[in-house]
Design a protein around this motif. Sequence first.
Motif, short mmCIF file in Angstrom:
data_model
loop_
_atom_site.label_atom_id
_atom_site.label_comp_id
_atom_site.label_asym_id
_atom_site.label_seq_id
_atom_site.Cartn_x
_atom_site.Cartn_y
_atom_site.Cartn_z
N LEU A 190 0.64 -1.20 0.08
CA LEU A 190 0.00 0.03 -0.09
C LEU A 190 0.85 1.33 -0.05
O LEU A 190 1.78 1.46 0.63
CB LEU A 190 -1.00 -0.01 1.24
CG LEU A 190 -2.41 -0.73 0.87
CD1 LEU A 190 -2.87 -0.71 2.43
CD2 LEU A 190 -3.18 0.00 0.13
N THR A 192 0.75 4.70 1.33
CA THR A 192 0.09 5.56 2.26
C THR A 192 1.26 6.80 2.70
O THR A 192 2.23 6.80 2.35
CB THR A 192 -0.06 4.70 3.44
OG1 THR A 192 1.03 4.22 4.24
CG2 THR A 192 -0.84 3.55 3.31
N VAL A 212 -4.67 6.38 2.56
CA VAL A 212 -4.25 5.68 1.24
C VAL A 212 -5.22 6.69 0.12
O VAL A 212 -6.40 6.84 0.36
CB VAL A 212 -4.96 4.22 1.02
CG1 VAL A 212 -4.88 3.71 -0.37
CG2 VAL A 212 -4.28 2.95 1.99
N ALA A 214 -7.26 7.75 -2.54
CA ALA A 214 -8.23 7.27 -3.31
C ALA A 214 -9.49 8.19 -3.49
O ALA A 214 -9.93 8.68 -2.55
CB ALA A 214 -8.77 6.01 -2.60
N GLN A 460 -6.88 0.61 -4.42
CA GLN A 460 -5.75 1.28 -4.80
C GLN A 460 -5.23 0.51 -6.02
O GLN A 460 -4.53 1.27 -6.97
CB GLN A 460 -4.60 1.45 -3.57
CG GLN A 460 -3.47 2.49 -4.08
CD GLN A 460 -2.59 2.63 -3.01
OE1 GLN A 460 -1.60 1.75 -2.83
NE2 GLN A 460 -2.30 3.76 -2.39
N GLN A 461 -5.16 -0.77 -6.12
CA GLN A 461 -4.44 -1.64 -7.09
C GLN A 461 -5.40 -2.58 -7.58
O GLN A 461 -5.55 -3.48 -7.33
CB GLN A 461 -3.57 -2.39 -6.44
CG GLN A 461 -2.52 -1.49 -5.57
CD GLN A 461 -0.88 -2.01 -5.50
OE1 GLN A 461 -0.44 -2.61 -6.25
NE2 GLN A 461 -0.46 -1.90 -4.37
#
Length: 585
Positions: A190, A192, A212, A214, A460-461
Motif C-alpha cells: 500500500l 500510504t 491511502v 483514493a 488502490q491496485q
Amino acid sequence: MRWTQTFIPTLKETPAEAEIASHQLLLRAGLVRKVSGGLYTFLPLGVRVLRKIERIVREEMDRAGALEVSMPCLQPPELWQQSGRYTTAAEVLYHVFDRAKKEWVLSPTAEEVITHLAAGELGSYRQLPKNFYQIGIKFRDEIRPRFGLMRAREFLMKDAYSFDVSDAAAQVSYEKMYRAYARIFARCGLRTFPVEADTGVIGGSLSHEFMVPAETGENEVVYCETGTYAANIEKATSRGPRLPTPQQSTGPAPEKFSTPGVVTIEALAAAPYSVPAHHQIKTLVYLLDSQPTLVLLRGDDQLNEAKLLARTGAARARPATPEECKATLGAHPGSLGAVRATLRRPVRVLADLALRGAAGMATGANEDGFHLRHVDLARDVVVDQWADLRTVQAGELDVATGQPLKIRRAIEVGHVFKLGTKYSEKLNACFLDETGQRQPAVMGCYGIGITRTLQAIIEQQHDRDGILWPLTTAPYAVCLTPLNVAPDSAPMRLAEQLYAELTARGVEVLLDDRDERPGVKFKDADLVGFPLRVNLGEKALARGEIELKPRGGTLTPVKIEAAREAILEWLRAESARLEATVPPA
C-alpha cells in the motif's frame, strides 16, 4: 491447491449493491459475500488475504516489542461508565443482555479493558514500558454501513496499547508504532501517507492517521505539495481565508434592514442586497453538552465540528432545531445573530479567528425577515471564546511555508494516538515510581483495520480486468493454467510437475484444473489478481515453451526446461522490488 478443490465463486456481472470498484471486486472475485448491511462472510480467498495481512502485522508488532494478548469482545459497561465513554461513544456501542437481563457492551475497541488489566498487573516502574496488542473482531453500530468493508458493523482490527512512566517515554513508544505502521503498509503493498488527525472520542494529545489516496475515500486530506504538511480535514489549519475579512467600520451602530424571505448566505449576497459572503457573519446555534451556544463564522466558511468539540472540550455537540433556535434567539435559522442588543437573554458566544477585528459586517437581526448591517464585532458582540473553528479550503496558504494547500480524498487504514493519562487516571492504572510515589501510566493506542486494509489494497491496485494483488498479500502467488486438463495431456502433465516442484520450494500455487475455455480461465485469473499466471498450452509446448504472464504485465515465452527457475526468479525479483519500498525499522 487445485481450483476444483477450493471455492472461488467469481461473478461476471457487477452486483447492484456495490458502489465502488473495490467493493465490486471483493464480490466479483469471490472474496466475500454479504450477509446483511455491514456484515460479510469471508470466503477461502478472502481468508487467505486476511491471514497474509495479519502475519505482516504480527511480525512488525513483535519486531517493535509489542506483546500479543487476546481480550474479550463482551465487555462490562461499568468500565465504559468509569472512562466516560459509555456516554461519549454511545452512538457506536452495541448493547446486549444475558438471560439474567444483565447488560454487556460489544467491543468497538479495548482501551477500557486493557487499562483495567494494567491497573491490576503493572504496579511498578520496573514493569514499564509495556505494549500489548491483539487482532480480533470489533463491533460498531454504524448508522449507515457502506462501501463493503470500509464502513462495516463488524470488522477485524489490530489494536495495541502502550504504557509508559513519562510523557517522554510515551513519545518513544509512539514513534516505534509510527515506524512499524509505515513498514506494515509498505509490506502490504500500500502507498500510504501519515497525516495529523483529530483525536475524537478516544482522546489524547497527539494523533496521526495513515491514509491511502483514493477518490472514493471517505476522508478529506489537506496537504502541501512540498511534502511539509498533511492533515485530516478535521485537524487542518491554514493562514486563513483567501479573501481578507473587512475591518473598516461602515457606520456608528448596527442598522436593521428588511430581508423578506432571505434565509441563506447566497440570497443575501445576491441582488438587491449584494452583501458578499465574506462580509457576512454566519450564526449557528449548537447544543454543547445540552447548553445552547452561538457559533460565529464568516459567511463563506463552514464549521468544523471536530474542531468545535476539541476547542470547547464538549463531549457532544449537535445543531439546534429551528424550534430551539426560535426559543433561544427569537427567530428561525437565516435571521440569527449575536449582536448584544438583539439577544433576548445571555448566551455563550464562540467566534472563529477569521472574524477577529471584523467590522462593516452583516448578520441576522434575531427577527425573521430582517438583518443588520454595519456590525463591528469588537463593539457590538460579546465573544466568550475565540478559536479556530472553520474548515480549511483548497488554495489557502500553509501556515509554515506559505504554499497553497490542496485537498484530496483518502481511505484511513491506521491510526496512532498518544493518549496521555486520560484512561489510566479514570481506571486507576497507576504505578509506583522510583521514589515510591503513585503515578498514572502514560498511554498510547494504535489501531489498524485489517479488513479495511484488505479492501484498500484492492481500491488502490486494480484495473478494468480485476485486482492487482501485491505479492505479499495475494491469496496465491502463482496460478498454473493448463489449457488442456485431461490427465494424460502434455499441458496437464507439465502443470502437475511444476505444481509439485514449486510447492516443494514453498511457493503458494493454485492449479487451475477446471475444464473451461482458455478465455474463461484467463479472465478469472485476472479478476482474482494472481501476481503471476503461467500458461501451458499445447501449441506453446510444441515449440518447447510455456508463457509467463505477470498480472498487468506482458506475456513472456520461456523454454520448458527453464520454466521452474524462471518462475522462481520472477518471484525473487518481485519480492526484492517490494522490499525496497519498506522503510527501515
